[in-house]
Write an enzyme that holds these catalytic residues in place. Structure first.
Site, mmCIF file in Angstrom:
data_model
loop_
_atom_site.group_PDB
_atom_site.id
_atom_site.type_symbol
_atom_site.label_atom_id
_atom_site.label_comp_id
_atom_site.label_asym_id
_atom_site.label_seq_id
_atom_site.Cartn_x
_atom_site.Cartn_y
_atom_site.Cartn_z
ATOM 1 N N LYS A 221 0.848 -1.201 0.000
ATOM 2 C CA LYS A 221 0.000 0.000 0.000
ATOM 3 C C LYS A 221 0.878 1.243 0.000
ATOM 4 O O LYS A 221 1.757 1.394 0.848
ATOM 5 C CB LYS A 221 -0.898 0.006 1.231
ATOM 6 C CG LYS A 221 -1.880 1.170 1.236
ATOM 7 C CD LYS A 221 -2.757 1.154 2.449
ATOM 8 C CE LYS A 221 -2.152 1.805 3.646
ATOM 9 N NZ LYS A 221 -1.829 3.229 3.538
ATOM 10 N N LYS B 222 -7.078 7.797 -1.155
ATOM 11 C CA LYS B 222 -8.252 8.267 -0.396
ATOM 12 C C LYS B 222 -8.956 9.412 -1.124
ATOM 13 O O LYS B 222 -9.102 10.521 -0.592
ATOM 14 C CB LYS B 222 -7.861 8.694 1.013
ATOM 15 C CG LYS B 222 -7.374 7.554 1.891
ATOM 16 C CD LYS B 222 -7.336 7.984 3.342
ATOM 17 C CE LYS B 222 -6.913 6.876 4.274
ATOM 18 N NZ LYS B 222 -5.484 6.502 4.166
ATOM 19 N N ASN C 291 -17.443 13.698 -10.624
ATOM 20 C CA ASN C 291 -16.685 13.733 -11.874
ATOM 21 C C ASN C 291 -15.186 13.595 -11.619
ATOM 22 O O ASN C 291 -14.493 12.814 -12.276
ATOM 23 C CB ASN C 291 -16.986 15.038 -12.632
ATOM 24 C CG ASN C 291 -16.233 15.095 -13.939
ATOM 25 O OD1 ASN C 291 -16.438 14.260 -14.819
ATOM 26 N ND2 ASN C 291 -15.303 16.042 -14.061
ATOM 27 N N ARG D 70 -2.465 -4.299 15.231
ATOM 28 C CA ARG D 70 -1.230 -4.259 16.010
ATOM 29 C C ARG D 70 -0.968 -5.594 16.684
ATOM 30 O O ARG D 70 -1.768 -6.037 17.503
ATOM 31 C CB ARG D 70 -1.331 -3.164 17.106
ATOM 32 C CG ARG D 70 -1.222 -1.742 16.559
ATOM 33 C CD ARG D 70 0.198 -1.507 16.080
ATOM 34 N NE ARG D 70 0.431 -0.180 15.549
ATOM 35 C CZ ARG D 70 0.253 0.182 14.274
ATOM 36 N NH1 ARG D 70 -0.199 -0.671 13.385
ATOM 37 N NH2 ARG D 70 0.554 1.396 13.876
ATOM 38 N N GLY E 22 1.596 -1.331 8.752
ATOM 39 C CA GLY E 22 2.732 -0.515 8.346
ATOM 40 C C GLY E 22 3.874 -0.617 9.334
ATOM 41 O O GLY E 22 4.698 -1.530 9.282
HETATM 42 O O1 C5P Z 1 1.677 1.976 10.442
HETATM 43 P P1 C5P Z 1 0.245 1.544 10.472
HETATM 44 O O2 C5P Z 1 0.078 0.054 10.594
HETATM 45 O O3 C5P Z 1 -0.562 2.301 11.499
HETATM 46 O O4 C5P Z 1 -0.325 1.940 9.018
HETATM 47 C C1 C5P Z 1 -1.682 1.874 8.705
HETATM 48 C C2 C5P Z 1 -1.899 2.418 7.340
HETATM 49 O O5 C5P Z 1 -3.277 2.307 6.992
HETATM 50 C C3 C5P Z 1 -1.516 3.882 7.173
HETATM 51 O O6 C5P Z 1 -0.895 3.988 5.892
HETATM 52 C C4 C5P Z 1 -2.834 4.631 7.160
HETATM 53 O O7 C5P Z 1 -2.796 5.733 6.290
HETATM 54 C C5 C5P Z 1 -3.800 3.576 6.619
HETATM 55 N N1 C5P Z 1 -5.200 3.690 7.045
HETATM 56 C C6 C5P Z 1 -5.579 3.682 8.374
HETATM 57 N N2 C5P Z 1 -6.915 3.766 8.699
HETATM 58 C C7 C5P Z 1 -7.839 3.830 7.748
HETATM 59 C C8 C5P Z 1 -7.472 3.846 6.394
HETATM 60 C C9 C5P Z 1 -6.119 3.762 6.082
HETATM 61 O O8 C5P Z 1 -4.738 3.575 9.252
HETATM 62 N N3 C5P Z 1 -9.120 3.824 8.085
#
Ligand code: C5P
Length: 240
Positions: free
Chosen positions: A34, A64, A70, A178, A207
């Site tokens: 991603k 996002k 459009n 996590r 991430g």
């Molecule tokens: O580092 P971490 O695991 O927190 O990364 C989560 C990723 O998912 C980030 O890139 C964040 O932008 C994305 N994200 C999120 N919550 C959402 C949509 C996307 O944390 N609802």
């Protein structure tokens, strides 16, 4: 489903050097990467997508999109033309914008962002005027009506989403994941990878626990292996 498709790694880094280091290390365990606002703004969409493809990865373009129908439609067509595996649109852009995205998605999958996993209950009330769970269900129903392939939500909403049979066909991709051994950072509505998959997540987006693992875990590869093991156990011992 292949175990490698259960984890999507969030490459929240600012340059291609870091991408070049991470993808070969993680590719035995992960197929889709991603890329979010940080890398897209620093480097640009076409460059990033091509770079990841050349390293053998698929891209989840986390742009996002949140705009008028459009503009969302045109951006969706552009994303699809780059050959991304998936991209996303904020459900709060409205049903018409999501319809426009779905019409222009080509061979890519399009996902609706429901309520960001960093938003706590108090803030959900301030922003949406309702509890986060109620808002997620409404957004998911809108996404289904609009023809989206799936949604992005917190793993904590999977149980209640699972009770809405009409939403069964939606892919459910969950950030806010996590492992027990990692810090929560700015994420609020979280769950462990194994619990998220057991609760019905199609795939988890992770991430920092992988790209910047705690010292005692080791390197990104050690982290992703541990997470894959945890997911495999949650699935009753499935192997990749
Ligand atoms: O580092 P971490 O695991 O927190 O990364 C989560 C990723 O998912 C980030 O890139 C964040 O932008 C994305 N994200 C999120 N919550 C959402 C949509 C996307 O944390 N609802």
């Amino acid at each position: 489903m292949d175990l490698r498709d259960r984890i999507i790694v969030a490459l929240d880094v600012s340059n291609l050097k870091e991408v070049e280091n991470l993808i070969p290390l993680l590719s035995p365990y992960v197929r889709c990467f991603k890329v979010g606002l940080q890398l897209l703004t620093s480097v640009g969409v076409p460059t990033v997508v091509k770079f990841i493809r050349d390293l053998g990865g698929k891209t989840f373009l986390d742009g996002k999109f949140c705009d008028i129908p459009n503009t969302v439609g045109e951006a969706s067509a552009a994303a699809s033309n780059f050959g991304v595996e998936m991209f996303n649109v904020h459900a709060s852009a409205g049903i018409e914008a999501m319809v426009s995205a779905a019409k222009n998605k080509g061979n890519s999958k399009v996902l609706a962002v429901t309520v960001l996993t960093s938003i706590e209950e108090n803030n959900a009330h301030l922003i949406f005027g309702s509890p986060s769970k109620a808002k997620v269900i409404q957004f998911a129903r809108d996404a289904k009506i609009a023809g989206m392939d799936g949604i992005i939500c917190s793993p904590q909403e999977l149980e209640i989403l699972g009770k809405q049979k009409e939403l069964d066909s939606l892919l459910k991709i969950t950030p806010g994941v996590r492992p027990k051994w990692s810090s929560t950072d700015d994420q609020k509505r979280i769950m462990t990878p194994g619990d998220a998959i057991a609760a019905g997540a199609t795939a988890v987006v992770i991430g920092r626990p992988i790209t910047k693992p705690p010292k005692e875990i080791g390197f990104p590869r050690d982290a992703v292996m541990l997470i894959q093991e945890e997911i495999s156990e949650a699935l009753g011992g499935q192997h990749g």
